[in-house]
Design a protein around this motif. Structure first.
Motif, PDB file in Angstrom:
ATOM      1  N   GLY A 171      58.830 -75.839  22.566  1.00 51.22           N
ATOM      2  CA  GLY A 171      60.266 -75.744  22.192  1.00 51.22           C
ATOM      3  C   GLY A 171      60.986 -74.661  22.544  1.00 51.22           C
ATOM      4  O   GLY A 171      62.162 -74.293  22.122  1.00 51.22           O
ATOM      5  N   GLU A 172      60.366 -73.677  23.273  1.00 54.61           N
ATOM      6  CA  GLU A 172      61.119 -72.600  23.664  1.00 54.61           C
ATOM      7  C   GLU A 172      62.401 -73.199  24.484  1.00 54.61           C
ATOM      8  O   GLU A 172      62.624 -74.061  24.960  1.00 54.61           O
ATOM      9  N   PRO A 173      63.423 -72.203  24.679  1.00 56.41           N
ATOM     10  CA  PRO A 173      64.610 -72.406  25.408  1.00 56.41           C
ATOM     11  C   PRO A 173      64.287 -73.005  26.880  1.00 56.41           C
ATOM     12  O   PRO A 173      63.410 -72.660  27.313  1.00 56.41           O
ATOM     13  N   GLU A 174      64.988 -74.231  27.240  1.00 54.02           N
ATOM     14  CA  GLU A 174      64.756 -74.988  28.251  1.00 54.02           C
ATOM     15  C   GLU A 174      63.386 -75.579  28.442  1.00 54.02           C
ATOM     16  O   GLU A 174      62.852 -75.914  29.358  1.00 54.02           O
TER      17      GLU A 174
ATOM     18  N   ARG B  63      63.937 -82.517  23.159  1.00 56.48           N
ATOM     19  CA  ARG B  63      65.167 -81.714  22.928  1.00 56.48           C
ATOM     20  C   ARG B  63      66.455 -82.566  23.461  1.00 56.48           C
ATOM     21  O   ARG B  63      66.032 -83.304  24.675  1.00 56.48           O
ATOM     22  N   VAL B  64      67.663 -82.565  23.175  1.00 54.26           N
ATOM     23  CA  VAL B  64      68.849 -82.966  23.780  1.00 54.26           C
ATOM     24  C   VAL B  64      69.423 -81.877  24.486  1.00 54.26           C
ATOM     25  O   VAL B  64      69.515 -80.820  24.087  1.00 54.26           O
ATOM     26  N   ARG B  65      70.787 -82.340  24.981  1.00 51.49           N
ATOM     27  CA  ARG B  65      71.429 -81.235  25.999  1.00 51.49           C
ATOM     28  C   ARG B  65      72.221 -80.760  24.862  1.00 51.49           C
ATOM     29  O   ARG B  65      72.546 -81.227  23.525  1.00 51.49           O
TER      30      ARG B  65
ATOM     31  N   GLY C 120      71.578 -79.398  21.898  1.00 52.09           N
ATOM     32  CA  GLY C 120      70.611 -78.542  22.152  1.00 52.09           C
ATOM     33  C   GLY C 120      69.321 -78.686  21.194  1.00 52.09           C
ATOM     34  O   GLY C 120      68.993 -79.446  20.445  1.00 52.09           O
ATOM     35  N   ALA C 121      68.295 -77.464  21.526  1.00 47.20           N
ATOM     36  CA  ALA C 121      67.134 -77.521  20.711  1.00 47.20           C
ATOM     37  C   ALA C 121      67.323 -77.289  19.354  1.00 47.20           C
ATOM     38  O   ALA C 121      66.672 -78.180  18.481  1.00 47.20           O
ATOM     39  N   VAL C 122      68.254 -76.570  18.795  1.00 46.55           N
ATOM     40  CA  VAL C 122      68.480 -76.426  17.432  1.00 46.55           C
ATOM     41  C   VAL C 122      68.822 -77.792  16.677  1.00 46.55           C
ATOM     42  O   VAL C 122      68.402 -78.331  15.729  1.00 46.55           O
TER      43      VAL C 122
ATOM     44  N   LEU D   7      57.901 -74.176  17.221  1.00 44.61           N
ATOM     45  CA  LEU D   7      57.064 -73.168  17.868  1.00 44.61           C
ATOM     46  C   LEU D   7      55.753 -73.488  16.859  1.00 44.61           C
ATOM     47  O   LEU D   7      54.696 -72.902  17.658  1.00 44.61           O
ATOM     48  N   GLY D   8      55.609 -73.808  16.019  1.00 40.06           N
ATOM     49  CA  GLY D   8      54.424 -73.964  15.148  1.00 40.06           C
ATOM     50  C   GLY D   8      53.829 -75.311  15.388  1.00 40.06           C
ATOM     51  O   GLY D   8      52.664 -75.604  14.881  1.00 40.06           O
ATOM     52  N   ARG D   9      54.129 -76.068  16.467  1.00 36.50           N
ATOM     53  CA  ARG D   9      53.559 -77.248  16.855  1.00 36.50           C
ATOM     54  C   ARG D   9      53.126 -77.410  18.415  1.00 36.50           C
ATOM     55  O   ARG D   9      53.150 -78.392  18.958  1.00 36.50           O
ATOM     56  N   LYS D  10      52.607 -76.320  18.755  1.00 33.34           N
ATOM     57  CA  LYS D  10      52.246 -76.203  20.357  1.00 33.34           C
ATOM     58  C   LYS D  10      50.854 -76.519  20.755  1.00 33.34           C
ATOM     59  O   LYS D  10      50.534 -77.194  21.605  1.00 33.34           O
TER      60      LYS D  10
END
Length: 669
Positions: free
Chosen positions: A74-77, A82-84, A116-118, A137-140
């Motif tokens: 879920g890093e940026p981009e 994630r949605v826009r 966005g991601a948030v 980030l904890g689900r990679k």
């Protein structure tokens, strides 16, 4: 660059459709299908194996063919989940968007103001988890951090897991080719593989299904119930193809499209999904789809408030005789013609997602066609779910189950993460909300009260969470609230039944390969699973009824009994019974070593690394008895539970060793 759908292969042979006989009000006598030897195994009636290509291919991570790799977390981009950022602009498609106030609708407020991601994290949040969307980030890590029961953005239908389910007893699966235009249009443009078009996504998934059939020697697409019996008889998994989209057949001539998809192996359809379409009205539930419907017609209804306080977006609603707010749209003229044509072809008519009026219209057509069978591939029994869920039109009331029984249909029961009301006629205690214990309440209500044939309706890769675990740190029993979850999880540890020894114990129903484990856990709890275990046969009899001459009702369904469901106790009332510490309710002595704590009273060991509300700590062990049977307490150092050591490993005491003996040279013997 957008990729075009793959070319389709040559058509399968068409089946001969039967002409329905005249209606008779009398229940049907024992039919020829009763004489056939029953096929073994259980059925899963709603499975999205190829949904990695749904929504323009822009939402899911992981492929069905074995491309299971760690994700970017879920890093940026991020390339998935994630949605826009600019979803608020979508509302501006309607000239009256300024009249829409989403400030009191939590999920919609997040999506359409933050984006966005948030904001995407809100999509996956249910009680007991933050889900795996947005910033995850904890689900990679595959196989450790995903999949879990709360996975809605990472692959759950890898073919290895499907084969695991087959080897565990699943003999039939309905694979639904799925998409939704609104969700596709909400995703970042760079994540999409093709322009958003629901039927284009279906074409790609259909080709994937046919490719899978061509290269697999243990699974095969079934074109008829007789063919399915042959497949299962040969020890293989029978696959029935279905379609689930909101814009079924797009704007094309539906008769030619129905014929084309039938020739390519599709044998089941949902005429309606999530949104009203040219075939009929949809059952309302998730507020996201209220917005999607609003963007279709820019309608705001003030007759009753389903979306927010006093208003409903998109749907034309009215209160029924019981005061419930329901969609006023039933099947259209085209919808009735579609259902009639499906009956002529002997296809399976899936009423999941139909509005109540659409269901009534479908049943009227079924009666006219000598009680042609209807089914629901995935659903919840309204009388036994918690009140908030029961208020949703998408839940299935007993009178609709009566329609299924009268027509000889079957119900796919959702393997949901929700708490259920207690069904007092089962011996399975309702003491782990959202787990197999909750599923048992719904299943036994369906078996004993509604008396309807059932199969699983899991909806893997369906943008929905699954059955929670009974053990471990990943949301066990957490469909209620945290203090209750801690208390119930402790009860599972101390009173059983014991763990299965598989991933299901701590990850819940994480993927399709664990369906046999859910079945095993249900049996261990004391559930009568005979009907589930033989549900492939039940499904085939429903399908066969559509192809055979019928002489009337399959069953009068006059013995439905909805009593025995205990009154629901609100969460606030239950929560008030727990003591409070640090401003929060807690279950005394319920958390195990390694779990988070703030004060000693929260830990079963009586020791928290902190005993101050201003600081977070972890529960520590004092004795080996504070740990699991295969662990020991490292009380001299970390005060954590560690795995017991094999022979030849250094030790101080025998309790550290698997053998129970620490030799003279300080090594485990």
């Amino acid at each position: 660059m957008f990729r075009h759908p793959l070319p389709l292969l040559s058509a399968f042979a068409l089946l001969q459709a039967c002409t329905p006989v005249e209606e008779s009000p009398a229940p049907e006598p024992a039919a020829a299908i009763e004489q056939k030897a029953a096929v073994p195994g259980f059925a899963e009636l709603h499975h999205h194996m190829f949904a990695e290509e749904a929504f323009g291919g822009g939402w899911f991570h992981g492929g069905h063919t074995g491309t299971l790799v760690n994700c970017d977390g879920g890093e940026p981009e991020s390339d998935h989940a994630r949605v826009r950022m600019d979803l608020s602009n979508m509302l501006k498609l309607c000239p009256n968007h300024g009249n829409v106030d989403l400030s009191n609708v939590p999920l919609l407020k997040e999506l359409f103001s933050i984006g966005g991601a948030v904001a995407s994290e809100a999509i996956g949040m249910v009680e007991g988890t933050d889900g795996d969307t947005g910033l995850h980030l904890g689900r990679k890590q595959v196989n450790t951090q995903w999949p879990r029961w709360d996975t809605i953005a990472h692959q759950q239908s890898w073919e290895g897991w499907l084969r695991q389910a087959h080897q565990g007893g699943m003999s039939l699966v309905t694979v639904s080719l799925v998409s939704n235009g609104f969700l596709c249009n909400a995703l970042p443009y760079q994540n999409l593989k093709r322009p958003c078009d629901e039927m284009a996504d279906v074409e790609v998934q259909l080709q994937m299904a046919r490719d899978f059939d061509a290269r697999t020697d243990w699974a095969e697409i079934a074109l008829s119930p007789a063919h399915a019996r042959q497949i299962i008889g040969a020890g293989k998994l029978a696959i029935v193809l279905s379609i689930e989209v909101s814009k079924l057949f797009g704007t094309k001539d539906w008769r030619s499209e129905l014929n084309r998809f039938y020739s390519l192996g599709v044998r089941s359809l949902q005429p309606v999904h999530q949104l009203d379409n040219r075939f009929g009205g949809a059952a309302m539930h998730n507020a996201i789809f209220h917005v999607a419907q609003f963007m279709e017609n820019c309608h705001i209804d003030y007759d009753c408030g389903v979306t927010g306080n006093g208003f409903t977006l998109g749907f034309d609603v009215a209160r029924d005789a019981a005061g419930n707010c329901r969609n006023t749209k039933g099947l259209t003229a085209e919808g009735k013609a579609l259902v009639q044509e499906m009956m002529a072809k002997g296809m399976l008519i899936d009423m999941a997602h139909m509005s109540e009026r659409s269901v009534q219209d479908a049943f009227a057509l079924a009666k006219t066609n000598s009680y042609y069978p209807l089914y629901i591939s995935h659903g919840h029994f309204r009388e036994v779910v918690a009140p908030k869920v029961a208020a949703e039109e998408k839940t299935t009331p007993a009178w609709v189950v009566g329609y299924l029984r009268q027509t000889g249909g079957i119900f796919g029961l959702r393997t949901a993460p929700d708490e259920m009301r207690t069904y007092t006629r089962t011996s399975v205690a309702n003491t782990c909300h959202g787990s197999s214990r909750s599923f048992a309440q719904a299943y036994e209500f369906g078996r004993q009260g509604l008396k309807v044939p059932m199969a699983f309706g899991a909806d893997f890769n369906g943008f929905i969470q699954q059955t929670r675990p009974r053990f471990g740190p990943h949301g066990a029993c957490s469909a209620g609230f945290q203090a209750e979850a801690d208390a119930q999880a402790r009860q599972q540890r101390t009173s059983g039944p014991a763990r299965l020894g598989t991933d299901f114990d701590e990850y819940g129903l994480a993927h399709v390969g664990l369906l046999p484990d859910l079945l095993r856990d249900l049996k261990n709890l004391g559930t009568n699973t005979t009907g589930l275990e033989g549900s492939s046969e039940s499904f085939l009899r429903t399908w066969e009824r559509g192809l055979a001459p019928r002489t009337g009702m399959a069953n009068a369904a006059t013995d439905i009994d909805t009593s025995g469901v205990a009154a629901y106790v609100e969460k606030s009332t239950r929560e008030a019974q727990y003591p409070m510490v640090c401003g929060e309710r807690y279950a005394p002595n319920a958390r195990v070593v390694g779990q988070a704590c703030e004060v000693n009273a929260q830990c079963a060991s009586g020791t928290c690394s902190e005993n101050d509300c201003d600081f977070a700590g972890t529960c520590l062990c004092n004795w080996d008895s504070d740990c699991a049977s295969n662990q020991y307490c490292d009380w001299g150092w970390t005060m954590q539970c560690l795995k017991k050591k094999p022979a030849g490993t250094s030790c101080f005491t025998g309790t550290e060793c698997l053998s129970g003996w620490c030799g003279w040279n300080s090594t485990c013997t």
